[in-house]
Motif scaffolding. Structure first.
Motif, PDB file in Angstrom:
ATOM      1  N   GLU A 110       0.831  -1.200   0.000  1.00 10.62           N
ATOM      2  CA  GLU A 110       0.000   0.000   0.000  1.00 10.62           C
ATOM      3  C   GLU A 110       0.868   1.253   0.000  1.00 10.62           C
ATOM      4  O   GLU A 110       2.011   1.234   0.450  1.00 10.62           O
ATOM      5  N   ILE A 111       0.276   2.348  -0.484  1.00 10.57           N
ATOM      6  CA  ILE A 111       0.830   3.678  -0.255  1.00 10.57           C
ATOM      7  C   ILE A 111      -0.263   4.526   0.395  1.00 10.57           C
ATOM      8  O   ILE A 111      -1.444   4.169   0.352  1.00 10.57           O
ATOM      9  N   LEU A 112       0.134   5.636   0.977  1.00 10.75           N
ATOM     10  CA  LEU A 112      -0.821   6.487   1.692  1.00 10.75           C
ATOM     11  C   LEU A 112      -0.644   7.927   1.236  1.00 10.75           C
ATOM     12  O   LEU A 112       0.484   8.410   1.090  1.00 10.75           O
ATOM     13  N   THR A 113      -1.771   8.597   1.013  1.00 13.33           N
ATOM     14  CA  THR A 113      -1.758  10.011   0.647  1.00 13.33           C
ATOM     15  C   THR A 113      -2.787  10.771   1.480  1.00 13.33           C
ATOM     16  O   THR A 113      -3.658  10.169   2.117  1.00 13.33           O
ATOM     17  N   PHE A 114      -2.663  12.094   1.453  1.00 11.52           N
ATOM     18  CA  PHE A 114      -3.606  12.972   2.146  1.00 11.52           C
ATOM     19  C   PHE A 114      -4.282  13.853   1.105  1.00 11.52           C
ATOM     20  O   PHE A 114      -3.606  14.531   0.334  1.00 11.52           O
ATOM     21  N   GLY A 115      -5.613  13.857   1.110  1.00 13.95           N
ATOM     22  CA  GLY A 115      -6.294  14.553   0.034  1.00 13.95           C
ATOM     23  C   GLY A 115      -7.208  15.683   0.498  1.00 13.95           C
ATOM     24  O   GLY A 115      -7.544  15.776   1.675  1.00 13.95           O
ATOM     25  N   PRO A 116      -7.538  16.555  -0.466  1.00 10.01           N
ATOM     26  CA  PRO A 116      -7.254  16.437  -1.897  1.00 10.01           C
ATOM     27  C   PRO A 116      -5.779  16.680  -2.193  1.00 10.01           C
ATOM     28  O   PRO A 116      -5.130  17.484  -1.520  1.00 10.01           O
ATOM     29  N   THR A 117      -5.267  15.995  -3.211  1.00 13.12           N
ATOM     30  CA  THR A 117      -3.857  16.156  -3.548  1.00 13.12           C
ATOM     31  C   THR A 117      -3.621  15.814  -5.008  1.00 13.12           C
ATOM     32  O   THR A 117      -4.562  15.541  -5.770  1.00 13.12           O
ATOM     33  N   TYR A 118      -2.373  15.801  -5.402  1.00 16.29           N
ATOM     34  CA  TYR A 118      -1.973  15.556  -6.789  1.00 16.29           C
ATOM     35  C   TYR A 118      -2.436  14.168  -7.249  1.00 16.29           C
ATOM     36  O   TYR A 118      -2.184  13.161  -6.579  1.00 16.29           O
ATOM     37  N   GLY A 119      -3.091  14.117  -8.390  1.00 11.32           N
ATOM     38  CA  GLY A 119      -3.738  12.899  -8.841  1.00 11.32           C
ATOM     39  C   GLY A 119      -2.812  11.808  -9.335  1.00 11.32           C
ATOM     40  O   GLY A 119      -3.237  10.649  -9.454  1.00 11.32           O
TER      41      GLY A 119
END
Length: 355
Positions: free
Chosen positions: A99-108
């Motif tokens: 898995e990877i984790l991101t915080f949104g909204p962010t770069y698509g």
């Protein structure tokens, strides 16, 4: 202690990288007949284009290193930052498992790269000020979470992520922490490249597309430990940066003294828009920005977007992104373009009043 080898996919750790002709011979010779190039020359005006480029972009990295205050072997160059994003995921994430984790909204592109590589993307929402909520990380990081991406200044919101939040993640997450600084040149903040020695799990992304005004060239930078950069070089295509791109970038770096003036002009344009848009009735909120764009909330993003198109003005409609309802993202243009946008939005509001 952080050890990148413990994160790597086993097949990548064991693989033997492709060895190009320029890997097997370094130096100068009078006759090159080792790479099946066209020794008669090139149909391009630049006759050097008949030769394969330096696969490690040594001259270019040496110049970048001086400007960024890092060592050349701490730099990876890619076909835009998107190549580095994709390669980092390939490097440490096992398809169908990690898995990877991101915080949104962010770069698509984090989402796109994850899907392309069959990696699950775990998405945590930013708060109402578009900041990371550390408390929301509870229970969201697992043994197979390999990368956390943080975009700062963030796209599409424009704000810097609180450095204390980034530092907390760097100190408490065992995987790679990628800070995407595509817009850092417009912010009144130090780059995280200044702390590479402190955090061996840190990767910083930057680009020539924004402040340097070279979006068409497609040249992105990743800064990290020598070990991480060596592994990126191991899995990249052999000649991922063309000779033309390297020459154009070297030419631009010779004019680096002009960069502060260009950044200052763009930031003044941002300040103009921030003030002028306050007087536009259809603009309901202007979010703080540390980038070369503004996120603005309007009365009806879809209608106003279509109206601006009719006026020949193209912005980005972000209304479908998390916490961006009725929001448009507006790049800072020239002084004439900025004024045209403001006038068009005022005219839209006056049109509604007439109705």
């Amino acid at each position: 202690m952080f050890d990148i080898k413990t994160l790597l996919r086993s097949n990548i750790l064991a693989m033997k990288p492709y060895s190009s002709a320029r890997d097997e011979f370094e130096g100068e010779a009078s006759i090159y007949i080792d790479a099946n190039e066209n020794n008669l020359g090139s149909l391009a005006q630049n006759q050097s284009f008949n030769r394969y480029p330096d696969p490690y972009q040594r001259k270019l990295k040496a110049k970048i290193a001086l400007i960024k205050a890092v060592e050349p072997n701490q730099i990876f160059l890619g076909n835009g930052s998107d190549e580095a994003i994709d390669l980092l995921i390939r490097l440490v994430c096992k398809p169908g498992h990690d898995e990877i984790l991101t915080f949104g909204p962010t770069y698509g592109m984090y989402d796109v790269a994850a899907n392309l590589n069959d990696i699950f993307l775990r998405h945590i929402g930013l708060d109402e000020n578009f900041q990371v909520q550390i408390s929301k990380l509870q229970g969201q990081i697992h043994a197979n979470t390999k990368i956390i991406f943080l975009c700062s200044p963030n796209n599409p919101t424009g704000n810097l992520i609180n450095p204390k939040s980034i530092e907390y993640i760097l100190r408490n997450f065992a995987g790679l922490v990628v800070v995407d600084e595509a817009y850092i040149d417009f912010a009144n903040a130090e780059s995280w490249t200044t702390r590479l020695a402190e955090f061996p799990n840190l990767v910083v992304l930057q680009t020539f597309s924004k402040a340097w005004g070279m979006a068409a060239v497609r040249l992105g930078m990743a800064f990290a430990s020598v070990e991480i950069i060596n592994f990126l070089n191991k899995i990249k295509p052999p000649y991922n940066i063309s000779e033309a791109t390297q020459l154009i970038a070297l030419e631009a770096l010779q004019r680096a003294d002009l960069l502060p003036g260009m950044i200052s002009e763009i930031n003044h344009g941002r300040e103009y828009l921030q003030e002028a848009l306050k007087e536009v009735p259809v603009v309901q909120k202007i979010y703080p920005s540390d980038a070369n764009f503004l996120l603005i909330q309007v009365t009806d993003a879809n209608k106003i977007y279509d109206y601006l198109l009719q006026k020949g003005i193209v912005v980005r409609n972000r209304t479908n992104q998390l916490n961006c309802y009725n929001c448009l993202r507006v790049s800072v243009g020239t002084a004439t373009e900025n004024k045209a946008l403001v006038e068009a939005l005022k005219a839209y509001g006056e049109k509604d009043l007439v109705k």
